[in-house]
Design an enzyme around this catalytic site. Structure first.
Site, PDB file in Angstrom:
ATOM      1  N   LYS A 129      38.797  -3.403   9.753  1.00  0.00           N
ATOM      2  CA  LYS A 129      39.039  -4.849   9.690  1.00  0.00           C
ATOM      3  C   LYS A 129      38.877  -5.407  11.085  1.00  0.00           C
ATOM      4  O   LYS A 129      39.047  -4.680  12.068  1.00  0.00           O
ATOM      5  CB  LYS A 129      40.469  -5.115   9.221  1.00  0.00           C
ATOM      6  N   ASP A 169      36.455 -12.749   5.531  1.00  0.00           N
ATOM      7  CA  ASP A 169      37.855 -12.761   5.104  1.00  0.00           C
ATOM      8  C   ASP A 169      38.282 -14.214   5.348  1.00  0.00           C
ATOM      9  O   ASP A 169      37.419 -15.112   5.408  1.00  0.00           O
ATOM     10  CB  ASP A 169      38.694 -11.749   5.918  1.00  0.00           C
TER      11      ASP A 169
HETATM   12  N1  GLU Z   1      37.926  -9.322   3.203  1.00  0.00           N
HETATM   13  C1  GLU Z   1      37.748  -8.745   1.910  1.00  0.00           C
HETATM   14  C2  GLU Z   1      38.877  -7.791   1.614  1.00  0.00           C
HETATM   15  O1  GLU Z   1      40.000  -8.051   2.016  1.00  0.00           O
HETATM   16  C3  GLU Z   1      36.358  -8.167   1.714  1.00  0.00           C
HETATM   17  C4  GLU Z   1      35.920  -7.144   2.700  1.00  0.00           C
HETATM   18  C5  GLU Z   1      34.442  -6.755   2.571  1.00  0.00           C
HETATM   19  O2  GLU Z   1      33.740  -7.295   1.740  1.00  0.00           O
HETATM   20  O3  GLU Z   1      34.047  -5.886   3.346  1.00  0.00           O
HETATM   21  O4  GLU Z   1      38.754  -6.811   0.948  1.00  0.00           O
END
Ligand code: GLU
Length: 448
Positions: A129, A169
């Site tokens: 992340k 996100d």
């Molecule tokens: N931000 C999204 C999550 O919390 C998607 C992450 C992504 O697609 O890599 O899973």
């Protein structure tokens, strides 16, 4: 000999002592650890492997300066980061969050949850992340572009299609991903698979924008089916009004539910006739405006200040799609009092530990975030597959794969809960299934 319980407790104490100020991260760890005792009883080798101490330590945390100039020519500086948490089953995968509240604790909780969420999809993606304390709200397109370019100038050193694949996100959507992709390409080369959530036309996947919201409703629908219920005529409370909330509104409505709310950081809209998806998208995406505009234009809608979880009317199903810790114990009690029998989470960690205890004590069916909102990252992994193949699949194909993935995640959570005699504790079922896969892969790879 150390018992499972003693080992888990001692590990948690050590993690607390080591990361004393990382409240959100510790919360995510505690939530997982609370469900692990039966696994450690079944796998004593996890204790000798000291797997907990390893799994809570990110493989790498990268932090960098992001300088940019605002519309008045003033120099601004934000902090950018990427937490590369776990690559046991695939390249680091997870979104980027641009929001003033972003700090290391938030990114570590998100990265930690992402490990388990991603493995539940059954697709080969590790957990990561990233993000920045930059606030895109109120900024011009040019300011957002300059920020994204500066952010990617640094981040590009650490990512790649087989290494780490960021996506969106909170605060990062198609516009931001487009700007970051453009900058990556100028500095490196055209690698479609380095970012997901790309706009259509240069490697983006159909259904990616819809995926988290649709996936959430598919998952909730699996819970309902397994309990002889359905969305038909159910009153649904949704928080948030971003991409996850919008498509959850659309899909739940399509399945016959009456979705009566959406919210933003200031307040919420109640529309007893059902939230109008087209108006919502117009206000939020085209005009980039606040929900007060929705309420002003829709006669049946009323706007209230504060949290949507203060709503006093009847509720059957709650789908929190805003942000972490939006539901505490008191709000969970209110939901139960007002009739809610199912909570399924579109946001990451929207319920705090007290809220989870309230659900448990009242037999509320609970679709935890790591399982219920995995549809977004699952379609990101499908976008990576399409990019590798240099092909684009139809919406029908992507949507049907998404549906299957969500049904499989639910089946895994349910079967694992049954295997460990935990009844309808889908939280424990999903946590345990995901944990066993990650721990197994780490151990098989030696001391990593
Ligand atoms: N931000 C999204 C999550 O919390 C998607 C992450 C992504 O697609 O890599 O899973």
């Amino acid at each position: 000999m150390t018992t499972a319980k003693e080992y888990i407790q001692a590990s948690f104490e050590a993690i607390k002592a080591r990361n004393p100020h990382e409240t959100e991260f510790l919360q995510a760890v505690e939530e997982l650890f609370n469900t692990l005792e039966p696994v450690f009883e079944a796998h004593p080798e996890y204790i000798t492997e000291n797997i907990l101490a390893r799994i809570v330590e990110p493989e790498r945390v990268i932090s960098f300066r992001v300088p940019w100039t605002d519309k008045d020519g003033k120099v601004q500086v934000n902090r950018g980061s990427r937490v590369q948490f776990n690559s046991a089953v695939g390249p680091y995968k997870g979104g980027l969050r641009f929001h003033p509240t972003v700090n290391q604790s938030i990114l570590k909780f998100l990265g930690f949850e992402q490990i388990f969420k991603n493995v539940l999809t059954g697709l080969p993606i590790g957990g990561g992340k990233g993000g920045s304390d930059f606030d895109p709200k109120g900024k011009t397109d040019a300011e957002v572009m300059r920020f994204c370019q500066s952010f990617m100038t640094e981040l590009q050193k650490y990512i790649g299609p087989s290494l780490d694949v960021p996506a969106g996100d909170i605060g990062v959507g198609g516009r931001e991903i487009g700007y970051m992709f453009g900058q990556y390409k100028r500095l490196r080369q055209f690698d479609a698979g380095v970012l997901t959530g790309k706009p259509l036309g240069f490697g983006g996947s159909l259904i990616r924008p819809e995926a988290t919201g649709y996936g959430l409703v598919y998952f909730a629908n699996e819970i309902l089916k397994a309990n002889d219920k359905s969305f038909q005529d159910q009153t649904v409370l949704i928080s948030g009004s971003g991409n996850v909330a919008q498509f959850a509104v659309q899909k739940a409505t399509e399945l016959g539910a009456k979705v009566i709310s959406v919210s933003d950081s200031n307040g919420y809209v109640i529309d007893e006739t059902g939230i109008d998806f087209d108006l919502l998208v117009d206000v939020k995406e085209k005009r980039r405006a606040r929900l007060t505009e929705y309420a002003a234009e829709k006669e049946t809608a009323q706007y209230f200040e504060g949290s949507v979880w203060n709503y006093q009317g009847h509720v059957d199903i709650a789908l929190p799609c805003a942000t972490q810790n939006e539901i505490d114990g008191e709000k969970a009690e209110r939901l139960v009092k007002n009739g809610a029998y199912l909570v399924a989470e579109g946001a990451n960690m929207p319920s705090n530990l007290d809220a989870i205890n309230v659900y448990k004590a009242n037999d509320v069916l609970y679709g935890l975030a790591k399982a219920a909102n995995a549809g977004g990252v699952a379609v990101s992994a499908l976008e990576m597959s399409q990019n590798s193949q240099r092909l684009s699949w139809t919406s029908e194909e992507v949507d049907s794969r998404l549906k299957d993935i969500m049904a499989n995640i639910f089946a895994t959570a349910k079967e694992t809960a049954e295997k460990y005699d935990l009844g309808k504790d889908y939280l424990a079922g999903a946590n345990i299934a995901a944990f066993e896969k990650i721990a197994g892969a780490m151990i098989a790879q030696g001391l990593v």
